[in-house]
Design a protein around this motif. Structure first.
Motif, PDB file in Angstrom:
ATOM      1  N   GLY A 444       0.754  -1.332   0.216  1.00  0.00           N
ATOM      2  CA  GLY A 444       0.020   0.039   0.105  1.00  0.00           C
ATOM      3  C   GLY A 444       0.740   1.177   0.112  1.00  0.00           C
ATOM      4  O   GLY A 444       0.357   2.379   0.055  1.00  0.00           O
ATOM      5  N   SER A 445       2.309   1.002  -0.037  1.00  0.00           N
ATOM      6  CA  SER A 445       3.194   2.254  -0.201  1.00  0.00           C
ATOM      7  C   SER A 445       3.864   2.060  -1.463  1.00  0.00           C
ATOM      8  O   SER A 445       3.582   0.951  -2.014  1.00  0.00           O
ATOM      9  N   PRO A 446       4.539   3.107  -2.187  1.00  0.00           N
ATOM     10  CA  PRO A 446       5.123   2.842  -3.516  1.00  0.00           C
ATOM     11  C   PRO A 446       6.194   1.628  -3.479  1.00  0.00           C
ATOM     12  O   PRO A 446       6.318   1.102  -4.603  1.00  0.00           O
ATOM     13  N   SER A 447       6.620   1.242  -2.473  1.00  0.00           N
ATOM     14  CA  SER A 447       7.444   0.250  -2.262  1.00  0.00           C
ATOM     15  C   SER A 447       8.649  -0.055  -3.263  1.00  0.00           C
ATOM     16  O   SER A 447       9.319   0.708  -3.806  1.00  0.00           O
ATOM     17  N   VAL A 450       9.525   2.033  -6.514  1.00  0.00           N
ATOM     18  CA  VAL A 450      10.513   3.386  -6.215  1.00  0.00           C
ATOM     19  C   VAL A 450      11.901   2.797  -5.718  1.00  0.00           C
ATOM     20  O   VAL A 450      12.045   1.774  -5.347  1.00  0.00           O
ATOM     21  N   ASN A 451      12.837   4.054  -5.575  1.00  0.00           N
ATOM     22  CA  ASN A 451      13.982   3.695  -4.977  1.00  0.00           C
ATOM     23  C   ASN A 451      13.915   3.409  -3.395  1.00  0.00           C
ATOM     24  O   ASN A 451      13.435   4.283  -2.581  1.00  0.00           O
ATOM     25  N   LEU A 452      13.997   2.182  -3.185  1.00  0.00           N
ATOM     26  CA  LEU A 452      13.953   1.638  -1.607  1.00  0.00           C
ATOM     27  C   LEU A 452      14.734   2.590  -0.752  1.00  0.00           C
ATOM     28  O   LEU A 452      14.391   2.623   0.414  1.00  0.00           O
ATOM     29  N   MET A 453      15.645   2.834  -1.301  1.00  0.00           N
ATOM     30  CA  MET A 453      16.637   3.460  -0.331  1.00  0.00           C
ATOM     31  C   MET A 453      15.865   4.849   0.333  1.00  0.00           C
ATOM     32  O   MET A 453      15.708   5.299   1.349  1.00  0.00           O
ATOM     33  N   LEU A 454      15.424   5.844  -0.686  1.00  0.00           N
ATOM     34  CA  LEU A 454      14.448   6.883  -0.298  1.00  0.00           C
ATOM     35  C   LEU A 454      13.185   6.521   0.285  1.00  0.00           C
ATOM     36  O   LEU A 454      12.905   7.242   1.211  1.00  0.00           O
ATOM     37  N   MET A 455      12.508   5.376  -0.125  1.00  0.00           N
ATOM     38  CA  MET A 455      11.334   5.105   0.298  1.00  0.00           C
ATOM     39  C   MET A 455      11.446   4.710   1.733  1.00  0.00           C
ATOM     40  O   MET A 455      10.792   5.043   2.720  1.00  0.00           O
ATOM     41  N   PHE A 519      -3.779  -5.108  -7.028  1.00  0.00           N
ATOM     42  CA  PHE A 519      -2.118  -4.517  -7.057  1.00  0.00           C
ATOM     43  C   PHE A 519      -1.915  -4.075  -5.849  1.00  0.00           C
ATOM     44  O   PHE A 519      -2.318  -3.286  -5.176  1.00  0.00           O
ATOM     45  N   ILE A 520      -0.633  -4.546  -5.380  1.00  0.00           N
ATOM     46  CA  ILE A 520      -0.327  -4.427  -3.856  1.00  0.00           C
ATOM     47  C   ILE A 520       0.470  -2.900  -3.688  1.00  0.00           C
ATOM     48  O   ILE A 520       0.193  -2.301  -2.754  1.00  0.00           O
ATOM     49  N   PRO A 521       1.355  -2.666  -4.609  1.00  0.00           N
ATOM     50  CA  PRO A 521       1.996  -1.359  -4.282  1.00  0.00           C
ATOM     51  C   PRO A 521       0.939  -0.114  -4.669  1.00  0.00           C
ATOM     52  O   PRO A 521       0.172  -0.231  -5.458  1.00  0.00           O
ATOM     53  N   TYR A 522       1.466   1.129  -4.117  1.00  0.00           N
ATOM     54  CA  TYR A 522       0.556   2.465  -4.337  1.00  0.00           C
ATOM     55  C   TYR A 522       1.348   2.952  -5.764  1.00  0.00           C
ATOM     56  O   TYR A 522       2.481   3.105  -5.693  1.00  0.00           O
ATOM     57  N   ALA A 523       0.586   2.808  -6.893  1.00  0.00           N
ATOM     58  CA  ALA A 523       0.905   3.035  -8.038  1.00  0.00           C
ATOM     59  C   ALA A 523       1.354   4.367  -8.545  1.00  0.00           C
ATOM     60  O   ALA A 523       2.065   4.650  -9.565  1.00  0.00           O
ATOM     61  N   ALA A 524       0.820   5.299  -7.863  1.00  0.00           N
ATOM     62  CA  ALA A 524       0.980   6.768  -8.393  1.00  0.00           C
ATOM     63  C   ALA A 524       2.458   7.346  -7.915  1.00  0.00           C
ATOM     64  O   ALA A 524       2.573   8.551  -8.333  1.00  0.00           O
ATOM     65  N   GLY A 525       3.251   6.661  -7.326  1.00  0.00           N
ATOM     66  CA  GLY A 525       4.541   6.964  -7.163  1.00  0.00           C
ATOM     67  C   GLY A 525       4.835   7.964  -5.816  1.00  0.00           C
ATOM     68  O   GLY A 525       3.896   8.178  -4.943  1.00  0.00           O
ATOM     69  N   TYR A 529       2.666   9.859  -3.300  1.00  0.00           N
ATOM     70  CA  TYR A 529       2.132   9.338  -1.951  1.00  0.00           C
ATOM     71  C   TYR A 529       2.464  10.319  -0.791  1.00  0.00           C
ATOM     72  O   TYR A 529       1.753  10.314   0.293  1.00  0.00           O
ATOM     73  N   ARG A 530       3.563  10.954  -0.980  1.00  0.00           N
ATOM     74  CA  ARG A 530       3.863  12.079   0.021  1.00  0.00           C
ATOM     75  C   ARG A 530       2.919  13.029   0.214  1.00  0.00           C
ATOM     76  O   ARG A 530       2.560  13.587   1.372  1.00  0.00           O
ATOM     77  N   VAL A 531       2.060  13.452  -0.683  1.00  0.00           N
ATOM     78  CA  VAL A 531       1.000  14.356  -0.532  1.00  0.00           C
ATOM     79  C   VAL A 531      -0.149  13.585   0.485  1.00  0.00           C
ATOM     80  O   VAL A 531      -0.758  14.533   1.498  1.00  0.00           O
ATOM     81  N   HIS A 532      -0.427  12.379   0.370  1.00  0.00           N
ATOM     82  CA  HIS A 532      -1.396  12.084   1.234  1.00  0.00           C
ATOM     83  C   HIS A 532      -0.661  11.614   2.557  1.00  0.00           C
ATOM     84  O   HIS A 532      -1.328  12.014   3.620  1.00  0.00           O
TER      85      HIS A 532
END
Length: 548
Positions: A444-447, A450-455, A519-525, A529-532
């Motif tokens: 439910g996160s972009p996981s 995206v770049n998992l270091m930053l995530m 679909f498991i990850p949050y697909a909007a990036g 995601y940070r906005v939410h």
């Protein structure tokens, strides 16, 4: 580099006795776990980290198979929270190999002091919420117990290996190895017959290296996967220096993008904006550049089947050019799904390896594996003798490590008990009914998109800030509400609805017993995601329930 290494505490040196009390208990000492301990220490929170392995590193400790390396460029795939650490570590390659990544994570754990708070050889087997204490009671396989106000699951999305299950495995006389838990002492395959089952991201990295010295390598492929050249080489000093000049600005810029990966931060237009000749030229430029940029040559390739097929067929054409035997080439060409639906391989000489005389490709869809025999692998057409059998089968993604930790709330429920139609979380950070249990980059996160270091950095910053807010408020516990969790599950589904990856079975989709698909990850990036996530905080942690 770094301070002098201290004695590393193994839990076997602690023993049983009274439960050990701590404010925050972190499970897992990979990328997320190291940073979580650092952030807790920075904020003055009592913290202990439990790690089942003997070292830090997570997947970069376990995945020591030949050819293992990162598929995001090194100057992106590293911590950005400390300009000093970023400046002082010098990467040797554009795509760092496993030994260098492992040394880097050891270095950061030492440099931040996180290493002193990690207990190794400590596998969590039970974690029970006790409402009377408002604490988690946690037990490890050594019998040592802990009591913690908060538990942070930093176990990663790709950390629980998918175990091989083939008839006759116990009869095999040779050596069986899994890429996900490669022996620390190494493996000598020189002059031996080697079989490898699996051609996902681990397989495409290991196969070229093993083929160079094996007497024969037999590759058993179930599903052909897309792979593109890494075009690896020495680290480009000028690009690295450009980040060093202002690391925090680079961190903010990447956080404000879809994936936090420089190769994907660029202006692109829909495929229909280009002539056929321009399309091919753009694809060729990306092939020569190498890496994950092939996922974003055109703005519409993740949503438009025609654009996706354009990119997919380009990669297939490259396979046919590289592999001299036309039958082998066609077997290696992915069909039935577009590029980007499954994890994209980033390789060095993968397809060219099948031009070697000592390499054989077995298509197990056409010639299925029947059983493992004492001497090798039996398929429908006959036996393939091997001395070493390697399984590159991937992971029980997203939920495997959560399930294996024995987590139970006050009702005796496991976190995944209500996940029959797909994962249910709020922001990929918490689960309704499980107070004070946080996940780092969870479902439910972009996981993994995206770049998992930053995530990991972002998730942990959010979690630690939440704990500080609770303390300032005088609250003891926090948990997601069912209503907010329901709303987030709908949001995750909505953002994925336009993506091709959500419509085709793959490792990022949950297949329900009732035929449902989620679909498991949050697909909007990451940026969306940070906005939410930040909107939730600004509204006083809306969607979460606290208690004193």
């Amino acid at each position: 580099m770094g301070r002098e290494r201290k004695f590393v505490v193994s839990e076997t040196s602690i023993g049983g006795g009274e439960p050990i009390q701590t404010e925050v208990l972190v499970i897992g000492a990979g990328i997320g776990g190291i940073y979580a301990v650092h952030r807790c220490l920075e904020e003055g929170l009592g913290v202990v980290c439990l790690e089942a392995a003997s070292h830090v590193g997570g997947v970069w400790h376990h995945n020591r198979y030949p050819g293992a390396r990162v598929d995001i460029e090194s100057f992106d795939y590293c911590f950005h929270f400390s300009p000093e650490i970023y400046r002082d570590w010098q990467w040797s390659e554009r795509y760092a190999a496993q030994p260098e990544l492992f040394r880097y994570l050891e270095y950061v754990a030492d440099r931040t002091g996180a290493i002193d708070h990690i207990r190794f050889n400590a596998r969590v087997v039970a974690a029970n919420w006790k409402p009377a204490d408002a604490e988690w009671h946690v037990r490890t396989d050594t019998g040592t117990s802990y009591r913690a106000r908060f538990v942070l699951m930093a176990t990663g999305n790709l950390s629980a290996p998918r175990p091989p299950a083939f008839e006759g495995m116990e009869s095999f006389r040779g050596q069986i190895i899994e890429t996900s838990s490669w022996p620390g002492a190494g493996v000598d395959w020189r002059g031996k017959r080697v079989g490898i089952i699996g051609t996902g991201s681990s397989g495409v990295q290991a196969i070229p290296v093993i083929a160079k010295d094996a007497a024969k390598l037999t590759v058993f492929q179930r599903t052909a996967n897309y792979s593109v050249p890494a075009q690896n080489g020495p680290m480009q000093a000028d690009r690295h220096q450009a980040v060093i000049d202002d690391v925090l600005a680079e961190r903010a810029r990447m956080m404000d993008s879809y994936a936090g990966i420089n190769a994907l931060i660029r202006e692109v237009r829909p495929s229909t904006d280009y002539s056929p000749e321009e399309q091919q030229a753009a694809l060729e430029r990306q092939w020569q550049e190498g890496g994950q940029g092939m996922m974003a040559v055109f703005a519409d390739q993740q949503t438009n089947p025609v654009a996706a097929e354009l990119v997919s067929e380009f990669v297939r054409s490259k396979i046919r050019q590289i592999v001299r035997d036309p039958i082998t080439a066609e077997t290696l060409c992915p069909k039935g799904f577009p590029i980007g639906v499954r994890r994209l391989g980033v390789d060095t000489d993968y397809y060219d390896t099948f031009n070697r005389d000592n390499v054989e490709l077995v298509d197990v869809k056409a010639d299925p594996i029947v059983r493992i025999t004492p001497n090798g692998v039996e398929t429908a057409s006959g036996e393939h003798p091997v001395d070493i059998l390697i399984f590159a089968l991937g992971f029980d993604a997203f939920t495997g490590a959560i399930d294996r930790a024995g987590i139970r709330n006050e009702k005796g429920e496991a976190p995944t008990d209500r996940w029959r139609r797909g994962p249910r979380t709020l922001l990929g950070l918490m689960i309704a009914g499980f107070p004070n249990l946080f996940m780092v980059s969870g479902p439910g996160s972009p996981s993994v998109l995206v770049n998992l270091m930053l995530m990991n950095e972002y998730s942990i910053d959010w979690i630690v800030d939440c704990i500080k807010w609770l303390d300032a408020k005088g609250a003891r516990t926090i948990e997601a509400t069912v209503e907010a969790e329901d709303a987030w599950v709908e949001e995750v589904a909505k953002t994925a609805s336009h993506r091709l990856a959500a419509r085709i079975p793959n490792w990022m989709t949950h297949q329900g017993e009732d035929g449902s698909r989620a679909f498991i990850p949050y697909a909007a990036g990451l940026k969306a995601y940070r906005v939410h996530a930040e909107g939730c905080v600004n509204a006083g942690y809306a969607g979460f329930r606290t208690s004193r």
